[in-house]
Design a protein around this motif. Structure first.
Motif, PDB file in Angstrom:
ATOM      1  N   ARG A 109       0.868  -1.264  -0.089  1.00 58.18           N
ATOM      2  CA  ARG A 109       0.064  -0.094   0.189  1.00 58.18           C
ATOM      3  C   ARG A 109       0.966   1.423   0.179  1.00 58.18           C
ATOM      4  O   ARG A 109       1.957   1.372   0.673  1.00 58.18           O
ATOM      5  CB  ARG A 109      -0.785   0.155   1.298  1.00 58.18           C
ATOM      6  CG  ARG A 109      -1.846  -1.092   1.228  1.00 58.18           C
ATOM      7  CD  ARG A 109      -2.632  -1.243   2.669  1.00 58.18           C
ATOM      8  NE  ARG A 109      -3.443  -0.047   2.738  1.00 58.18           N
ATOM      9  CZ  ARG A 109      -4.669   0.015   2.170  1.00 58.18           C
ATOM     10  NH1 ARG A 109      -5.232  -1.194   1.608  1.00 58.18           N
ATOM     11  NH2 ARG A 109      -5.632   1.261   2.197  1.00 58.18           N
ATOM     12  N   THR A 175       2.072  -7.405   1.534  1.00 60.12           N
ATOM     13  CA  THR A 175       1.196  -7.813   3.133  1.00 60.12           C
ATOM     14  C   THR A 175       0.833  -9.307   2.888  1.00 60.12           C
ATOM     15  O   THR A 175       1.269 -10.120   4.051  1.00 60.12           O
ATOM     16  CB  THR A 175      -0.003  -7.124   2.967  1.00 60.12           C
ATOM     17  OG1 THR A 175       0.306  -5.762   2.883  1.00 60.12           O
ATOM     18  CG2 THR A 175      -0.845  -7.514   4.098  1.00 60.12           C
ATOM     19  N   ILE A 403      -2.485  -8.942  10.385  1.00 57.14           N
ATOM     20  CA  ILE A 403      -2.999  -7.484  10.670  1.00 57.14           C
ATOM     21  C   ILE A 403      -1.980  -6.728  10.632  1.00 57.14           C
ATOM     22  O   ILE A 403      -1.960  -5.614   9.991  1.00 57.14           O
ATOM     23  CB  ILE A 403      -4.085  -7.588  11.849  1.00 57.14           C
ATOM     24  CG1 ILE A 403      -5.146  -8.626  11.572  1.00 57.14           C
ATOM     25  CG2 ILE A 403      -4.346  -6.226  12.063  1.00 57.14           C
ATOM     26  CD1 ILE A 403      -5.998  -8.740  12.971  1.00 57.14           C
ATOM     27  N   GLY A 406      -0.508  -5.720   7.295  1.00 58.63           N
ATOM     28  CA  GLY A 406      -1.470  -4.876   6.480  1.00 58.63           C
ATOM     29  C   GLY A 406      -1.765  -3.278   7.108  1.00 58.63           C
ATOM     30  O   GLY A 406      -2.643  -2.757   6.832  1.00 58.63           O
ATOM     31  N   SER A 407      -0.703  -2.889   8.036  1.00 60.47           N
ATOM     32  CA  SER A 407      -0.956  -1.546   8.703  1.00 60.47           C
ATOM     33  C   SER A 407      -2.313  -1.359   9.328  1.00 60.47           C
ATOM     34  O   SER A 407      -2.886  -0.469   9.638  1.00 60.47           O
ATOM     35  CB  SER A 407      -0.486  -0.591   7.811  1.00 60.47           C
ATOM     36  OG  SER A 407       0.738  -0.548   7.199  1.00 60.47           O
ATOM     37  N   GLY A 408      -2.792  -2.606  10.064  1.00 63.43           N
ATOM     38  CA  GLY A 408      -4.210  -2.552  10.532  1.00 63.43           C
ATOM     39  C   GLY A 408      -5.437  -2.791   9.946  1.00 63.43           C
ATOM     40  O   GLY A 408      -6.535  -2.923  10.190  1.00 63.43           O
ATOM     41  N   HIS A 409      -5.236  -2.996   8.444  1.00 61.99           N
ATOM     42  CA  HIS A 409      -6.301  -2.772   7.602  1.00 61.99           C
ATOM     43  C   HIS A 409      -6.828  -4.246   7.397  1.00 61.99           C
ATOM     44  O   HIS A 409      -5.839  -5.172   6.906  1.00 61.99           O
ATOM     45  CB  HIS A 409      -6.014  -2.476   6.124  1.00 61.99           C
ATOM     46  CG  HIS A 409      -5.606  -1.015   6.222  1.00 61.99           C
ATOM     47  ND1 HIS A 409      -6.800   0.051   6.028  1.00 61.99           N
ATOM     48  CD2 HIS A 409      -4.421  -0.374   6.183  1.00 61.99           C
ATOM     49  CE1 HIS A 409      -6.109   1.204   6.001  1.00 61.99           C
ATOM     50  NE2 HIS A 409      -4.792   1.004   6.265  1.00 61.99           N
ATOM     51  N   VAL A 410      -7.605  -4.989   8.352  1.00 57.04           N
ATOM     52  CA  VAL A 410      -7.881  -6.376   8.653  1.00 57.04           C
ATOM     53  C   VAL A 410      -8.319  -7.060   7.056  1.00 57.04           C
ATOM     54  O   VAL A 410      -7.857  -8.073   6.916  1.00 57.04           O
ATOM     55  CB  VAL A 410      -8.812  -6.418   9.571  1.00 57.04           C
ATOM     56  CG1 VAL A 410      -9.260  -8.033   9.788  1.00 57.04           C
ATOM     57  CG2 VAL A 410      -8.358  -5.818  10.909  1.00 57.04           C
ATOM     58  N   PHE A 412      -8.224  -6.122   4.273  1.00 56.73           N
ATOM     59  CA  PHE A 412      -7.154  -5.985   3.154  1.00 56.73           C
ATOM     60  C   PHE A 412      -6.123  -6.832   3.077  1.00 56.73           C
ATOM     61  O   PHE A 412      -5.703  -7.831   2.416  1.00 56.73           O
ATOM     62  CB  PHE A 412      -6.552  -4.528   2.987  1.00 56.73           C
ATOM     63  CG  PHE A 412      -5.307  -4.487   2.197  1.00 56.73           C
ATOM     64  CD1 PHE A 412      -5.494  -4.304   0.858  1.00 56.73           C
ATOM     65  CD2 PHE A 412      -4.040  -4.233   2.821  1.00 56.73           C
ATOM     66  CE1 PHE A 412      -4.319  -4.130   0.160  1.00 56.73           C
ATOM     67  CE2 PHE A 412      -2.955  -4.343   1.970  1.00 56.73           C
ATOM     68  CZ  PHE A 412      -3.251  -4.221   0.633  1.00 56.73           C
ATOM     69  N   ALA A 413      -5.652  -7.052   4.548  1.00 57.25           N
ATOM     70  CA  ALA A 413      -4.527  -7.946   4.845  1.00 57.25           C
ATOM     71  C   ALA A 413      -4.832  -9.496   4.692  1.00 57.25           C
ATOM     72  O   ALA A 413      -4.172 -10.058   4.150  1.00 57.25           O
ATOM     73  CB  ALA A 413      -4.238  -7.783   6.273  1.00 57.25           C
ATOM     74  N   THR A 416      -5.072 -10.117   0.761  1.00 59.02           N
ATOM     75  CA  THR A 416      -4.025 -10.057  -0.157  1.00 59.02           C
ATOM     76  C   THR A 416      -3.150 -11.377   0.096  1.00 59.02           C
ATOM     77  O   THR A 416      -2.188 -11.794  -0.616  1.00 59.02           O
ATOM     78  CB  THR A 416      -3.023  -8.968   0.356  1.00 59.02           C
ATOM     79  OG1 THR A 416      -2.940  -9.139   1.768  1.00 59.02           O
ATOM     80  CG2 THR A 416      -3.434  -7.618   0.097  1.00 59.02           C
TER      81      THR A 416
END
Length: 803
Positions: A109, A175, A403, A406-410, A412-413, A416
């Motif tokens: 991202r 990710t 998680i 993905g920098s906290g984007h559940v 999205f993580a 991917t």
């Protein structure tokens, strides 16, 4: 490499050609292509080795001990694996025109410009992680190493895990890819933490590391009570096991404090209800019947009682392995009566029962010192923690890693994981099938297909290993004994239907998946070609030999075959076969007694082995009552195997035994010639030996004993036995040979020196040797061989050699 852009019709929608180009672009046209190909071939061999070790080494008997040869080969490969693969990884991650080297992964991202790790480097990193997960297959759970030795392997593996973590989190981008590689690394780290905890916690455990000293203290107290007249020592044979206080489990609860003249202050056994003894197990079977249990657990399955006895004897024998003070005479006398009177019953196949108990005892020893799985920790509590709680914790850590990647984007993580990983996106089996189809039309896809197969084989080996570990743990003797001891110690558990049902279910599964207690041993014959020990055939110990062996122990212990304690012990000492000739009705064989007076036991074994082999070729096996020929030939071949490959298990100096065997081979080659020694069949070699008419082959002249070689003695003895058969039936001769071999194998069984104890300890890595079973019985019962009448000393170039 030149690329041929030929599309496969079976897989047009998954971009298999682009996948192949990505895998090969990092080394296409480079000078290291040969090394990459060689690496793939060697990795394929390593992966197949791991898979074979999982499939064939323990499936047959569900053991937690690997054969030392397989462990040796794989440990050597693993020792070179990490540095070589680290170098190849550093080379593979350098961009050589890789299509993905500077492209942005779907899981990255924010438009990150960090170079993407090439597919070949990711593949090598995957291999490194999987091999680290499989490392336990060749490393025993070492519970007995002292001092820093216990932690050397643990911290070495810890450094490897830390290095792999550095490679993963500093090189992998995307990710989904970070999540997948993070999964593998977390599992590696978890396995290492488990091993560290095992080493740390068990170091000061009275149930494991310090158990030998505790059991010694307990047995001293038990013998003191017997000397003071506590009931139990004078019990009739049928009551000895019911009154036996040998501890099975829970002895650590007896410790009041670590002090006192014997090392520990112990509570009185009767005041600690959680301690399970052999007598308590045997008495419970009668209690179950009295309470009217429709399906008594111990009464209906007596092998469970004997398994508990094996555990108790294992704890006693551990003291000898770990160089604890020698057992007192009172203890060996008590143990002798327990085994040879309480357990052995002639009308109930007592010989098989005694050897079954000893076989399970040696299995406990082997798994304690050489297990690759923590079966020695087996208990319901450990089962819940290790196989239920730990997997849940690992899953939570993996989810957290995903998680965070993905920098906290559940959402999205987790999305991917599929988008960033080609094999997961299209299905691992579909990708493999398409690669194999592509390899048929394009040579460039062949080695990428091999690389993918390697990864799949390693994954398969890992999952099989986890499954086998769980099954081995669940069906192990350790877990069964742990369940039984909790069933016995806590009366409320016996009245709950769930627990007895679980024990019965595991017992049923053990009967289906574990083979019956079948004692096997290696077979070697001087009439066959000389093979490597790993290639020698195995045979089961004949059923008829078991009572004969145990009865001979009773003769050595009590002076006769009954239970009369008034007979002086050791009144029938062990011999190298002479007693078999002196039995009633065998006076016609007394002229062969000088073959039993050979001072070196290795020479005596080889002499009688050659003679037995010649008689076997002249008068092969036939179905007859008692089949003494099978007993004689199998014991003969096993003793010859011990001389040739396990001299450390025999009396006398190892180098002297090796020299005797080496001289025997030279004499065989001299007598038979080069072609007769290496190439003919057993029958041809036997016929050649029978035609020898050397002047020394005169068994009636005892003054020629020293001048004859072992081969000449064996041929002379064989001819004398065959001549005796020609005058009548072969049955008496085979019965004589069977008794002689029982005498010989009994003679070599006792060993008290540290050198021989160490030999038995090392033999445990190969499984249960019959000689180790008999050594354990001799150690428990205090039976020894007579001292040698003379010591042969031979001057050699480097010093003095004891024969």
């Amino acid at each position: 490499m030149a690329y041929i852009d030929v599309r496969t019709k079976a897989c047009p929608d998954i971009g298999i050609d682009a996948y192949v180009r990505n895998l090969t672009s990092s080394y296409a046209g480079q000078s290291d292509e040969t090394y990459v190909v060689a690496t793939s071939v060697l990795m394929l061999m390593l992966a197949v080795g791991f898979l074979a070790l999982s499939l064939f080494s323990r499936v047959a008997n569900l053991s937690s001990v690997h054969h030392p040869l397989g462990r040796l080969l794989l440990s050597g490969a693993i020792s070179l694996f990490l540095p070589v693969m680290s170098y190849l990884f550093s080379e593979a991650k350098m961009p050589h025109g890789c299509m993905e080297s500077h492209s942005q992964s779907p899981g990255v991202r924010g438009g990150s410009r960090t170079p993407e790790l090439p597919p070949r480097a990711r593949e090598i990193l995957t291999w490194m992680l999987l091999v680290e997960l499989l490392r336990r297959k060749v490393e025993a759970v070492n519970l007995v190493a002292e001092g820093i030795q216990r932690y050397i392997g643990v911290f070495t593996n810890g450094a490897t895990v830390a290095w792999l973590g550095y490679l993963v989190f500093t090189n992998v981008r995307g990710t989904g890819r970070v999540a997948v590689f993070g999964f593998l690394w977390i599992v590696c780290a978890t396995k290492w933490v488990q091993r560290f905890v095992f080493a740390k916690v068990l170091k000061h455990s009275l149930s494991y590391d310090m158990n030998a000293g505790l059991v010694s203290c307990y047995m001293d107290q038990m013998m003191l009570q017997l000397r003071q007249g506590v009931p139990g020592n004078d019990a009739p044979p049928e009551e000895k096991l019911k009154r036996c206080d040998y501890v099975v489990m829970g002895e650590e609860k007896l410790v009041s404090e670590a002090s006192g003249p014997r090392g520990y202050r112990l509570h009185d056994l009767q005041k600690v209800a959680t301690v399970v003894t052999v007598g308590r197990v045997w008495r419970l079977a009668d209690v179950e019947v009295e309470e009217g249990d429709a399906r008594p657990l111990l009464k209906s399955n007596p092998c469970l009682k004997r398994l508990c006895l094996s555990m108790a004897l294992f704890k006693l024998l551990r003291r000898r392995i770990e160089r604890q003070p020698a057992m007192a005479k009172e203890e060996t006398d008590h143990c002798r009566d327990l085994i040879l009177q309480g357990l052995f019953k002639e009308d109930e196949d007592g010989g098989s029962l005694v050897l079954e108990v000893l076989n399970n005892e040696v299995d406990f020893l082997s798994e304690y010192y050489h297990s690759v799985h923590p079966v020695v920790l087996a208990s319901p509590y450990f089962f819940v923690v290790n196989y239920l709680v730990v997997p849940v914790v690992v899953c939570c850590l993996c989810a957290t890693t995903t998680i965070l990647s993905g920098s906290g984007h559940v959402l999205f993580a987790f999305h991917t994981i599929k988008a960033d990983n080609y094999a997961i996106r299209y299905g691992i089996f579909r990708v493999l099938r398409c690669l194999l189809e592509r390899a048929l039309t394009s040579p460039q896809a062949f080695f990428p297909a091999i690389d993918v197969i390697i990864s799949y084989l390693l994954f398969t080996a890992f999952f099989l290993e986890q499954l086998i570990e769980f099954v081995v743990f669940l069906l192990s003797n350790w877990f069964m004994v742990s369940l039984l001891c909790r069933y016995i110690a806590k009366s409320q558990w016996r009245h709950r239907s769930v627990f007895p049902w679980a024990v019965r279910f595991i017992s049923w599964a053990r009967r289906r998946l574990r083979p019956p207690s079948n004692i096997t041993f290696k077979q070697f014959s001087v009439l066959s070609s000389f093979w490597h020990p790993a290639m020698l055939p195995s045979a089961s110990l004949p059923r008829e030999a078991k009572p004969s062996i145990v009865k001979r122990f009773r003769l050595a212990a009590y002076g006769h075959d009954g239970n009369d304690d008034n007979v002086i012990p050791d009144s029938v000492p062990l011999s190298k076969g002479r007693r078999a000739l002196e039995m009633p009705g065998r006076l016609q064989y007394m002229h062969l007694s000088w073959f039993c007076n050979i001072e070196c036991v290795a020479e005596a074994i080889l002499t009688w082995h050659i003679a037995t082999s010649l008689v076997e070729m002249k008068h092969p096996h036939r179905k007859r009552k008692g089949i003494p020929d099978v007993v004689a030939t199998r014991l003969s071949n096993y003793c010859a195997y011990l001389v040739g490959t396990c001299p450390e298990l025999l009396p006398g100096h190892q180098e002297g035994t090796k020299r005797v065997f080496s001289n025997m081979k030279k004499d065989m080659r001299k007598e038979l010639g080069f072609w007769g020694y290496h190439y003919p069949s057993k029958h041809a070699r036997s016929n050649k030996m029978m035609t020898l008419t050397h002047d020394k082959l005169m068994p009636d002249h005892q003054d020629q004993d020293e001048s004859m070689t072992v081969v000449q003695k064996g041929i002379a003895l064989g001819k004398a036995l065959i001549e005796a058969i020609s005058k009548g039936s072969d049955q008496p001769v085979w019965e004589l040979l069977a008794d002689v071999w029982v005498e010989l194998i009994m003679y070599v069984a006792p060993s008290s020196g540290d050198q021989h104890v160490k030999g038995h300890e090392e033999a445990l890595a190969r499984g249960s040797e019959v000689m180790t079973l008999l050594w354990a019985l001799a150690t428990h019962t205090g039976i020894t061989r007579p001292p040698p009448t003379a010591v042969a000393v031979e001057m050699i170039d480097d010093g003095i050699c004891l024969a």
